[in-house]
Design a protein around this motif. Sequence first.
Motif, PDB file in Angstrom:
ATOM      1  N   GLN A 110      11.644  10.238 -24.346  1.00  0.00           N
ATOM      2  CA  GLN A 110      11.968  11.107 -23.217  1.00  0.00           C
ATOM      3  C   GLN A 110      12.214  10.290 -21.947  1.00  0.00           C
ATOM      4  O   GLN A 110      13.170  10.529 -21.215  1.00  0.00           O
ATOM      5  CB  GLN A 110      10.809  12.061 -22.995  1.00  0.00           C
ATOM      6  CG  GLN A 110      11.248  13.381 -22.420  1.00  0.00           C
ATOM      7  CD  GLN A 110      10.108  14.376 -22.471  1.00  0.00           C
ATOM      8  OE1 GLN A 110       8.942  14.005 -22.305  1.00  0.00           O
ATOM      9  NE2 GLN A 110      10.434  15.628 -22.689  1.00  0.00           N
ATOM     10  N   GLU A 111      11.349   9.310 -21.743  1.00  0.00           N
ATOM     11  CA  GLU A 111      11.461   8.494 -20.535  1.00  0.00           C
ATOM     12  C   GLU A 111      12.784   7.726 -20.517  1.00  0.00           C
ATOM     13  O   GLU A 111      13.482   7.689 -19.497  1.00  0.00           O
ATOM     14  CB  GLU A 111      10.276   7.520 -20.481  1.00  0.00           C
ATOM     15  CG  GLU A 111      10.131   6.827 -19.144  1.00  0.00           C
ATOM     16  CD  GLU A 111       8.872   5.974 -19.069  1.00  0.00           C
ATOM     17  OE1 GLU A 111       7.901   6.255 -19.805  1.00  0.00           O
ATOM     18  OE2 GLU A 111       8.877   5.021 -18.263  1.00  0.00           O
ATOM     19  N   LEU A 112      13.131   7.138 -21.664  1.00  0.00           N
ATOM     20  CA  LEU A 112      14.372   6.359 -21.736  1.00  0.00           C
ATOM     21  C   LEU A 112      15.595   7.266 -21.600  1.00  0.00           C
ATOM     22  O   LEU A 112      16.551   6.938 -20.904  1.00  0.00           O
ATOM     23  CB  LEU A 112      14.440   5.585 -23.055  1.00  0.00           C
ATOM     24  CG  LEU A 112      13.494   4.391 -23.170  1.00  0.00           C
ATOM     25  CD1 LEU A 112      13.524   3.817 -24.580  1.00  0.00           C
ATOM     26  CD2 LEU A 112      13.863   3.301 -22.168  1.00  0.00           C
ATOM     27  N   ASP A 113      15.558   8.423 -22.262  1.00  0.00           N
ATOM     28  CA  ASP A 113      16.694   9.345 -22.178  1.00  0.00           C
ATOM     29  C   ASP A 113      16.916   9.804 -20.743  1.00  0.00           C
ATOM     30  O   ASP A 113      18.057   9.856 -20.272  1.00  0.00           O
ATOM     31  CB  ASP A 113      16.468  10.558 -23.088  1.00  0.00           C
ATOM     32  CG  ASP A 113      16.655  10.203 -24.561  1.00  0.00           C
ATOM     33  OD1 ASP A 113      17.115   9.081 -24.836  1.00  0.00           O
ATOM     34  OD2 ASP A 113      16.347  11.040 -25.426  1.00  0.00           O
ATOM     35  N   THR A 114      15.836  10.114 -20.068  1.00  0.00           N
ATOM     36  CA  THR A 114      15.950  10.547 -18.666  1.00  0.00           C
ATOM     37  C   THR A 114      16.611   9.476 -17.832  1.00  0.00           C
ATOM     38  O   THR A 114      17.510   9.739 -17.022  1.00  0.00           O
ATOM     39  CB  THR A 114      14.546  10.844 -18.099  1.00  0.00           C
ATOM     40  OG1 THR A 114      13.877  11.730 -18.979  1.00  0.00           O
ATOM     41  CG2 THR A 114      14.632  11.445 -16.711  1.00  0.00           C
ATOM     42  N   LYS A 115      16.187   8.244 -18.052  1.00  0.00           N
ATOM     43  CA  LYS A 115      16.734   7.126 -17.286  1.00  0.00           C
ATOM     44  C   LYS A 115      18.215   6.911 -17.599  1.00  0.00           C
ATOM     45  O   LYS A 115      19.035   6.751 -16.687  1.00  0.00           O
ATOM     46  CB  LYS A 115      15.940   5.852 -17.615  1.00  0.00           C
ATOM     47  CG  LYS A 115      16.097   4.764 -16.592  1.00  0.00           C
ATOM     48  CD  LYS A 115      15.343   3.522 -17.000  1.00  0.00           C
ATOM     49  CE  LYS A 115      16.281   2.544 -17.634  1.00  0.00           C
ATOM     50  NZ  LYS A 115      15.599   1.312 -18.055  1.00  0.00           N
ATOM     51  N   HIS A 116      18.553   6.937 -18.888  1.00  0.00           N
ATOM     52  CA  HIS A 116      19.952   6.739 -19.281  1.00  0.00           C
ATOM     53  C   HIS A 116      20.837   7.855 -18.728  1.00  0.00           C
ATOM     54  O   HIS A 116      21.960   7.608 -18.298  1.00  0.00           O
ATOM     55  CB  HIS A 116      20.077   6.661 -20.799  1.00  0.00           C
ATOM     56  CG  HIS A 116      19.422   5.451 -21.388  1.00  0.00           C
ATOM     57  ND1 HIS A 116      19.055   5.382 -22.707  1.00  0.00           N
ATOM     58  CD2 HIS A 116      19.054   4.276 -20.824  1.00  0.00           C
ATOM     59  CE1 HIS A 116      18.491   4.204 -22.936  1.00  0.00           C
ATOM     60  NE2 HIS A 116      18.469   3.521 -21.807  1.00  0.00           N
ATOM     61  N   ASP A 117      20.338   9.067 -18.753  1.00  0.00           N
ATOM     62  CA  ASP A 117      21.119  10.197 -18.238  1.00  0.00           C
ATOM     63  C   ASP A 117      21.419  10.012 -16.762  1.00  0.00           C
ATOM     64  O   ASP A 117      22.541  10.231 -16.312  1.00  0.00           O
ATOM     65  CB  ASP A 117      20.362  11.514 -18.450  1.00  0.00           C
ATOM     66  CG  ASP A 117      20.317  11.909 -19.918  1.00  0.00           C
ATOM     67  OD1 ASP A 117      21.039  11.271 -20.714  1.00  0.00           O
ATOM     68  OD2 ASP A 117      19.563  12.841 -20.270  1.00  0.00           O
ATOM     69  N   LYS A 118      20.411   9.619 -16.037  1.00  0.00           N
ATOM     70  CA  LYS A 118      20.603   9.396 -14.600  1.00  0.00           C
ATOM     71  C   LYS A 118      21.629   8.292 -14.383  1.00  0.00           C
ATOM     72  O   LYS A 118      22.522   8.406 -13.537  1.00  0.00           O
ATOM     73  CB  LYS A 118      19.269   9.029 -13.939  1.00  0.00           C
ATOM     74  CG  LYS A 118      19.336   9.037 -12.417  1.00  0.00           C
ATOM     75  CD  LYS A 118      18.018   8.651 -11.803  1.00  0.00           C
ATOM     76  CE  LYS A 118      17.056   9.798 -11.635  1.00  0.00           C
ATOM     77  NZ  LYS A 118      17.449  10.762 -10.591  1.00  0.00           N
TER      78      LYS A 118
END
Lengths: 237, 282
Positions: free
Chosen positions: B39-47
Amino acid sequence: AAMSVTEMFSYIQGSLSADQDVREEIRKVVQTLEQAAREILTVLQSVHQPSGFKEIPSKCAKARELFCTVRTQLGELKTKFPVEQYYRFHEHWRFVLQRLAFLAAFVVYLETETLVVREEVAKILGIQVVREKGFHLDVEDYLAGVLIMASELSRLAVNSVTAGDYTRPLRISNFINELDSGFRLLNLKNDPLRKRYDGLKYDVKKIEEVVYDLSIRGLAKDAGDNVNVGGVWAGPE
Amino acid sequence: MNRREGEACPRRNADAALDRDAGAASSSPVVAAFKVFQQELDTKHDKHERLVKISRDVTIESKRTIFLLHRVTRVGSVPNAEDILKEAEVKLDAVRQKIGQIAEELRGEDLFQFHRAFTPGIQEYVEAVSFLHYIRHRGLISLEEINARLVFSTAEKGTAEEPQTAGPALTFQVTPSDYLLGVADLTGELMRMCISSVGNGDIDTPFQLSQFLRQIHDGFSYIGNTGPYEVSKKLHTLRQSLGKVEDACYALRVRGSEIPKHMLADVFSSRTALPDPEEGVV
């Protein structure tokens, strides 16, 4: 009111050289951190020696002592730049922080045979988990450290067989498989972490081969108690 | 393997190993921990992706503004020059709105964690805004002046998501490096401006430009290798631009204003055939 071209460039130059000074300071502390990391690695490397298997607890205790120095040095690193500019200078300590995360994870694995949580690594290093709270352990650096540990464990599986410990590879195998399923959950981008993760399958493969060798010889079950090691190895080699 | 999988299904099918231990592993603390990391990585990549997209829009609109501004110089002192400048100002206001979106995305974040995502757009904006500034004031816009216009009121944004307190205004700070890189690109535009003004029989502008470019060149020489690597790379192109403008001034001085236009064109093309590596298709 407006700045001349010369004034503007001399202002920019000033900020750039201030930046360079900060980088220089950071580099100095990072060098001492790298030294400390090498010392810890040397202590932990001895577990690969046949005699080292009995000394795992004492080696871990020694390593934990050495982490005190690391905490002090990381404490000093924090003072070298404004905390909100962590990622501006990240590349300078990224490598050493990944090594330290690996070493912390390795110590905890040797002690408890479990995967260290990120909070615990941060605690061992005396830093934060969340960015908002200060100098922290980036999740990607933590994961990179765990991957370095995986390849160290594949080595340990091989050497534990040589040392006559036949149960350890099985436990390592279970652990690595669990790690592998964990990493499969991540949607990694085409970045350094992804590249490092791509190496995990070779570690998994290597450990599976060790387990295979042990199981076809019935060694896995016997748990290394009354096994004639010499006789076993005479066959395939 | 695919670079990015959206759904879990193809991934699951592809990995027999996962199925093998799915039952036992799904409840394990390791897998639970990795779900958090996912979740943390996906959030970062999305941003990161969102910032790249906004940055691209900033780049495109800034390039269009620069094209527009070249029309001012091409027609010389035509009566509608002021109209074009006003239009450029409106375009840049729109670009600033986009930069406001970047600032919004970066709220509470470490700016430098995502810097790579938006630095191309910001450099292009610096180029556009400093070009307009030069046309109006014949001087170099300062970093401070650029940043002063990147202050956004929090009231208009964000009302939809959460009730915002009238806190401090949202700001975006262009870094000294991005400023420098943008100014380095500006020199290419000034060189083109010099060509077109000569073409229009405007004799003063080339001399003004050569003086201004020399000052900028001296500034970059002063910075030397203190700056980031990209700056020293751009210094080479800067030298070429300066050389062309200086040659043009030389030709004008020697031959006077009666110099045939096709010969001036020769002056500019003799060094290299006007390389324009930065300018992609808009």
